[in-house]
Design an enzyme around this catalytic site. Structure first.
Site, PDB file in Angstrom:
ATOM      1  N   ASP A   1     -70.782  38.009 -56.589  1.00  0.00           N
ATOM      2  CA  ASP A   1     -71.022  38.319 -57.967  1.00  0.00           C
ATOM      3  C   ASP A   1     -72.093  37.311 -58.264  1.00  0.00           C
ATOM      4  O   ASP A   1     -72.849  36.604 -57.294  1.00  0.00           O
ATOM      5  CB  ASP A   1     -69.818  37.809 -58.907  1.00  0.00           C
ATOM      6  CG  ASP A   1     -69.496  36.640 -58.837  1.00  0.00           C
ATOM      7  OD1 ASP A   1     -70.144  35.797 -57.883  1.00  0.00           O
ATOM      8  OD2 ASP A   1     -68.495  35.885 -59.532  1.00  0.00           O
ATOM      9  N   HIS A   2     -72.480  36.746 -59.443  1.00  0.00           N
ATOM     10  CA  HIS A   2     -73.696  35.835 -59.781  1.00  0.00           C
ATOM     11  C   HIS A   2     -73.256  34.465 -58.993  1.00  0.00           C
ATOM     12  O   HIS A   2     -74.289  34.073 -58.707  1.00  0.00           O
ATOM     13  CB  HIS A   2     -73.848  35.699 -61.291  1.00  0.00           C
ATOM     14  CG  HIS A   2     -72.619  35.416 -61.948  1.00  0.00           C
ATOM     15  ND1 HIS A   2     -71.706  36.277 -62.242  1.00  0.00           N
ATOM     16  CD2 HIS A   2     -72.274  34.110 -62.331  1.00  0.00           C
ATOM     17  CE1 HIS A   2     -70.528  35.495 -62.745  1.00  0.00           C
ATOM     18  NE2 HIS A   2     -71.041  34.428 -63.046  1.00  0.00           N
TER      19      HIS A   2
ATOM     20  N   CYS B   1     -68.435  34.660 -53.911  1.00  0.00           N
ATOM     21  CA  CYS B   1     -68.396  34.568 -55.522  1.00  0.00           C
ATOM     22  C   CYS B   1     -68.396  32.905 -55.821  1.00  0.00           C
ATOM     23  O   CYS B   1     -68.824  32.081 -54.477  1.00  0.00           O
ATOM     24  CB  CYS B   1     -67.407  35.088 -56.181  1.00  0.00           C
ATOM     25  SG  CYS B   1     -65.416  34.411 -55.897  1.00  0.00           S
ATOM     26  N   GLY B   2     -68.302  32.404 -56.753  1.00  0.00           N
ATOM     27  CA  GLY B   2     -68.313  30.777 -56.954  1.00  0.00           C
ATOM     28  C   GLY B   2     -67.534  30.048 -56.082  1.00  0.00           C
ATOM     29  O   GLY B   2     -67.914  29.174 -55.366  1.00  0.00           O
ATOM     30  N   THR B   3     -66.227  30.377 -56.090  1.00  0.00           N
ATOM     31  CA  THR B   3     -65.521  29.635 -55.124  1.00  0.00           C
ATOM     32  C   THR B   3     -64.920  30.536 -54.034  1.00  0.00           C
ATOM     33  O   THR B   3     -64.350  30.074 -53.175  1.00  0.00           O
ATOM     34  CB  THR B   3     -63.962  29.314 -56.024  1.00  0.00           C
ATOM     35  OG1 THR B   3     -63.467  30.612 -56.636  1.00  0.00           O
ATOM     36  CG2 THR B   3     -64.106  28.595 -57.239  1.00  0.00           C
ATOM     37  N   GLY B   4     -64.952  31.790 -53.895  1.00  0.00           N
ATOM     38  CA  GLY B   4     -64.542  32.741 -53.074  1.00  0.00           C
ATOM     39  C   GLY B   4     -63.093  33.236 -53.252  1.00  0.00           C
ATOM     40  O   GLY B   4     -62.573  34.141 -52.765  1.00  0.00           O
ATOM     41  N   ILE B   5     -62.317  32.712 -54.565  1.00  0.00           N
ATOM     42  CA  ILE B   5     -60.874  33.005 -54.554  1.00  0.00           C
ATOM     43  C   ILE B   5     -60.947  34.325 -55.433  1.00  0.00           C
ATOM     44  O   ILE B   5     -60.018  35.228 -54.956  1.00  0.00           O
ATOM     45  CB  ILE B   5     -60.508  31.958 -55.602  1.00  0.00           C
ATOM     46  CG1 ILE B   5     -60.407  30.522 -55.013  1.00  0.00           C
ATOM     47  CG2 ILE B   5     -59.151  32.351 -56.191  1.00  0.00           C
ATOM     48  CD1 ILE B   5     -59.939  29.248 -56.059  1.00  0.00           C
ATOM     49  N   GLY B   6     -61.769  34.471 -56.490  1.00  0.00           N
ATOM     50  CA  GLY B   6     -61.540  35.847 -57.039  1.00  0.00           C
ATOM     51  C   GLY B   6     -61.881  36.940 -55.995  1.00  0.00           C
ATOM     52  O   GLY B   6     -60.867  37.924 -55.963  1.00  0.00           O
ATOM     53  N   MET B   7     -62.872  36.931 -55.170  1.00  0.00           N
ATOM     54  CA  MET B   7     -63.000  38.078 -54.331  1.00  0.00           C
ATOM     55  C   MET B   7     -61.821  38.186 -53.218  1.00  0.00           C
ATOM     56  O   MET B   7     -61.653  39.529 -52.973  1.00  0.00           O
ATOM     57  CB  MET B   7     -64.207  37.554 -53.305  1.00  0.00           C
ATOM     58  CG  MET B   7     -65.668  37.632 -54.282  1.00  0.00           C
ATOM     59  SD  MET B   7     -65.855  39.167 -54.911  1.00  0.00           S
ATOM     60  CE  MET B   7     -67.558  39.197 -55.083  1.00  0.00           C
TER      61      MET B   7
ATOM     62  N   HIS C   1     -55.531  34.153 -35.851  1.00  0.00           N
ATOM     63  CA  HIS C   1     -54.274  34.266 -36.250  1.00  0.00           C
ATOM     64  C   HIS C   1     -53.925  35.481 -37.178  1.00  0.00           C
ATOM     65  O   HIS C   1     -53.117  35.962 -37.197  1.00  0.00           O
ATOM     66  CB  HIS C   1     -53.465  33.168 -36.744  1.00  0.00           C
ATOM     67  CG  HIS C   1     -53.408  31.827 -35.732  1.00  0.00           C
ATOM     68  ND1 HIS C   1     -52.661  30.890 -36.197  1.00  0.00           N
ATOM     69  CD2 HIS C   1     -53.690  31.927 -34.390  1.00  0.00           C
ATOM     70  CE1 HIS C   1     -52.509  30.087 -34.808  1.00  0.00           C
ATOM     71  NE2 HIS C   1     -53.245  30.383 -34.030  1.00  0.00           N
TER      72      HIS C   1
ATOM     73  N   ARG D   1     -47.683  36.900 -30.944  1.00  0.00           N
ATOM     74  CA  ARG D   1     -46.896  36.836 -32.012  1.00  0.00           C
ATOM     75  C   ARG D   1     -47.527  37.084 -33.349  1.00  0.00           C
ATOM     76  O   ARG D   1     -46.989  37.356 -34.186  1.00  0.00           O
ATOM     77  CB  ARG D   1     -46.322  35.397 -31.975  1.00  0.00           C
ATOM     78  CG  ARG D   1     -47.087  34.023 -32.230  1.00  0.00           C
ATOM     79  CD  ARG D   1     -46.611  32.777 -32.136  1.00  0.00           C
ATOM     80  NE  ARG D   1     -47.409  31.684 -32.191  1.00  0.00           N
ATOM     81  CZ  ARG D   1     -48.244  31.274 -31.821  1.00  0.00           C
ATOM     82  NH1 ARG D   1     -48.391  31.789 -30.449  1.00  0.00           N
ATOM     83  NH2 ARG D   1     -49.116  30.187 -31.934  1.00  0.00           N
ATOM     84  N   HIS D   2     -48.878  36.967 -33.231  1.00  0.00           N
ATOM     85  CA  HIS D   2     -49.744  37.058 -34.473  1.00  0.00           C
ATOM     86  C   HIS D   2     -49.793  38.497 -34.847  1.00  0.00           C
ATOM     87  O   HIS D   2     -49.917  38.870 -36.143  1.00  0.00           O
ATOM     88  CB  HIS D   2     -50.893  36.494 -34.358  1.00  0.00           C
ATOM     89  CG  HIS D   2     -50.922  35.080 -34.023  1.00  0.00           C
ATOM     90  ND1 HIS D   2     -50.588  34.001 -34.880  1.00  0.00           N
ATOM     91  CD2 HIS D   2     -51.283  34.240 -32.994  1.00  0.00           C
ATOM     92  CE1 HIS D   2     -50.291  32.827 -34.404  1.00  0.00           C
ATOM     93  NE2 HIS D   2     -50.944  33.021 -33.146  1.00  0.00           N
TER      94      HIS D   2
HETATM   95  C1  RB5 Z   1     -67.848  32.897 -61.874  1.00  0.00           C
HETATM   96  O1  RB5 Z   1     -68.098  32.080 -62.908  1.00  0.00           O
HETATM   97  C2  RB5 Z   1     -66.545  32.794 -61.142  1.00  0.00           C
HETATM   98  O2  RB5 Z   1     -65.451  32.708 -61.899  1.00  0.00           O
HETATM   99  C3  RB5 Z   1     -66.520  33.484 -59.969  1.00  0.00           C
HETATM  100  O3  RB5 Z   1     -67.718  33.617 -59.090  1.00  0.00           O
HETATM  101  C4  RB5 Z   1     -65.378  33.339 -58.977  1.00  0.00           C
HETATM  102  O4  RB5 Z   1     -65.474  31.966 -58.554  1.00  0.00           O
HETATM  103  C5  RB5 Z   1     -64.028  33.710 -59.250  1.00  0.00           C
HETATM  104  O5  RB5 Z   1     -63.211  33.552 -58.462  1.00  0.00           O
END
Ligand code: RB5
Length: 157
Positions: free
Chosen positions: A8-9, A65-71, A98, A132-133
């Site tokens: 994303d951006h 993405c910004g954190t990688g979490i959403g992706m 693993h 095991r993995h």
């Molecule tokens: C966008 O502002 C941000 O929420 C996105 O890049 C990402 O970090 C979501 O997990």
């Protein structure tokens, strides 16, 4: 390898950096966007890469993405996807040894280019240990099957 890439951006600059890195290492890159820092919604881009990996159209995927979490949240909703959010060399290495990671997620607002380069190189070269993995991954598949196909939300496993 043939590798699908998207962001994303928030991950756009990192995605462009990773694209150049992969090409310089001789990999084939499919860039599913985004193509600027204009605000977009990460689920659309994660889904494009996860779908390509799940269908076997590419060997692996990388999402930024910004954190990688959403992706990582989105990609792990797809069958046969093992998307791993990696912050450093250790998590990158373990995600292959693993977890047999097939989608690497990274945060463009978290990582320096040097750190991202180290993560990508390790993730591309380390091999799944099996043993095991592999047993644990097969349990993961059983859970996915029960939840998706049999409505197994009542199971305690
Ligand atoms: C966008 O502002 C941000 O929420 C996105 O890049 C990402 O970090 C979501 O997990």
């Amino acid at each position: 390898m043939r590798i699908a890439l998207a962001s994303d951006h928030g991950g756009y600059r990192l995605k462009e950096f990773v694209k150049s890195l992969l090409q310089s290492l001789g990999h084939e890159v499919l860039d599913f966007g985004t193509h600027s820092e204009e605000s977009v919604d990460y689920p659309e881009y994660a889904a494009k890469v996860a779908r390509a990996v799940a269908r076997g159209e590419v060997d692996r995927g990388i999402l930024c993405c910004g954190t990688g979490i959403g992706m990582s949240i989105v990609a792990n909703r797809f069958p046969n996807i093992r998307a791993t959010l990696c912050h450093d060399e250790y998590t990158a290495r373990m995600s292959r040894l693993h977890n047999d990671s097939n989608v690497l997620c990274m945060g463009g607002r978290v990582l320096s280019p040097d750190k991202a380069e180290a993560i990508v190189k390790i993730w591309l070269t380390e091999k799944f240990e099996g043993g095991r993995h592999a047993r644990r991954l097969s349990k993961l598949e059983e859970i996915e099957k029960a939840v998706c196909e049999e409505g197994g939300l009542d199971e305690a496993s």
